[in-house]
Motif scaffolding. Structure first.
Motif, short mmCIF file in Angstrom:
data_model
loop_
_atom_site.label_atom_id
_atom_site.label_comp_id
_atom_site.label_asym_id
_atom_site.label_seq_id
_atom_site.Cartn_x
_atom_site.Cartn_y
_atom_site.Cartn_z
N ASP A 111 0.84 -1.19 0.00
CA ASP A 111 0.00 0.00 0.00
C ASP A 111 0.88 1.25 0.00
O ASP A 111 1.54 1.56 0.98
N ARG A 112 0.88 1.95 -1.12
CA ARG A 112 1.78 3.11 -1.30
C ARG A 112 1.47 4.24 -0.31
O ARG A 112 2.38 4.85 0.23
N GLU A 113 0.19 4.52 -0.07
CA GLU A 113 -0.18 5.61 0.82
C GLU A 113 0.19 5.29 2.27
O GLU A 113 0.67 6.16 3.00
N SER A 114 0.00 4.05 2.70
CA SER A 114 0.37 3.65 4.06
C SER A 114 1.87 3.75 4.26
O SER A 114 2.33 4.19 5.32
N ARG A 115 2.65 3.37 3.26
CA ARG A 115 4.11 3.47 3.37
C ARG A 115 4.54 4.92 3.53
O ARG A 115 5.45 5.21 4.28
N LYS A 116 3.85 5.83 2.84
CA LYS A 116 4.18 7.25 2.95
C LYS A 116 3.88 7.74 4.37
O LYS A 116 4.72 8.43 4.97
N ILE A 117 2.73 7.38 4.90
CA ILE A 117 2.35 7.81 6.24
C ILE A 117 3.30 7.24 7.28
O ILE A 117 3.78 7.96 8.17
N TYR A 118 3.57 5.94 7.20
CA TYR A 118 4.47 5.32 8.18
C TYR A 118 5.90 5.82 8.05
O TYR A 118 6.62 5.89 9.04
N GLY A 119 6.30 6.19 6.85
CA GLY A 119 7.62 6.79 6.66
C GLY A 119 7.73 8.14 7.35
O GLY A 119 8.74 8.45 7.99
N ILE A 120 6.69 8.95 7.24
CA ILE A 120 6.68 10.26 7.90
C ILE A 120 6.67 10.09 9.41
O ILE A 120 7.43 10.76 10.13
N ILE A 121 5.83 9.20 9.91
CA ILE A 121 5.77 8.96 11.36
C ILE A 121 7.11 8.42 11.87
O ILE A 121 7.57 8.81 12.94
N GLY A 122 7.74 7.55 11.10
CA GLY A 122 9.05 7.02 11.49
C GLY A 122 10.10 8.12 11.54
O GLY A 122 10.96 8.13 12.42
N GLY A 123 10.04 9.05 10.59
CA GLY A 123 10.97 10.18 10.60
C GLY A 123 10.79 11.05 11.83
O GLY A 123 11.76 11.49 12.45
N ILE A 124 9.54 11.28 12.19
CA ILE A 124 9.27 12.07 13.39
C ILE A 124 9.77 11.34 14.64
O ILE A 124 10.38 11.94 15.53
N GLY A 125 9.51 10.03 14.71
CA GLY A 125 9.99 9.24 15.84
C GLY A 125 11.51 9.25 15.92
O GLY A 125 12.08 9.33 17.01
N GLY A 126 12.17 9.17 14.77
CA GLY A 126 13.63 9.21 14.74
C GLY A 126 14.16 10.56 15.22
O GLY A 126 15.15 10.62 15.94
N LEU A 127 13.50 11.65 14.80
CA LEU A 127 13.91 12.97 15.26
C LEU A 127 13.74 13.14 16.77
O LEU A 127 14.60 13.72 17.44
#
Length: 58
Positions: free
Chosen positions: A28-44
């Motif tokens: 699911d392309r849209e879910s990957r985008k959302i989880y990628g953004i959330i992962g970036g925020i968690g990493g920050l």
């Protein structure tokens, strides 16, 4: 110092959960985008808390 530790734990948990669901929803392309953004925020949050913890100890 306690806030930095709590922030690091929360950041690591968000990063880990988003990575798990990122891999689980690989089709699911849209879910990957959302989880990628959330992962970036968690990493920050994780990196920021670790840096704050290091400066608190100095």
């Amino acid at each position: 110092m306690a806030i930095s530790i709590i922030g690091a734990v929360i950041g690591a948990m968000v990063l880990g959960a988003s990575f798990y669901y990122f891999r689980k929803e690989k089709d699911d392309r849209e879910s990957r985008k959302i989880y990628g953004i959330i992962g970036g925020i968690g990493g920050l949050i994780f990196i920021g808390s670790i840096i704050k913890l290091i400066f608190d100890l100095l």
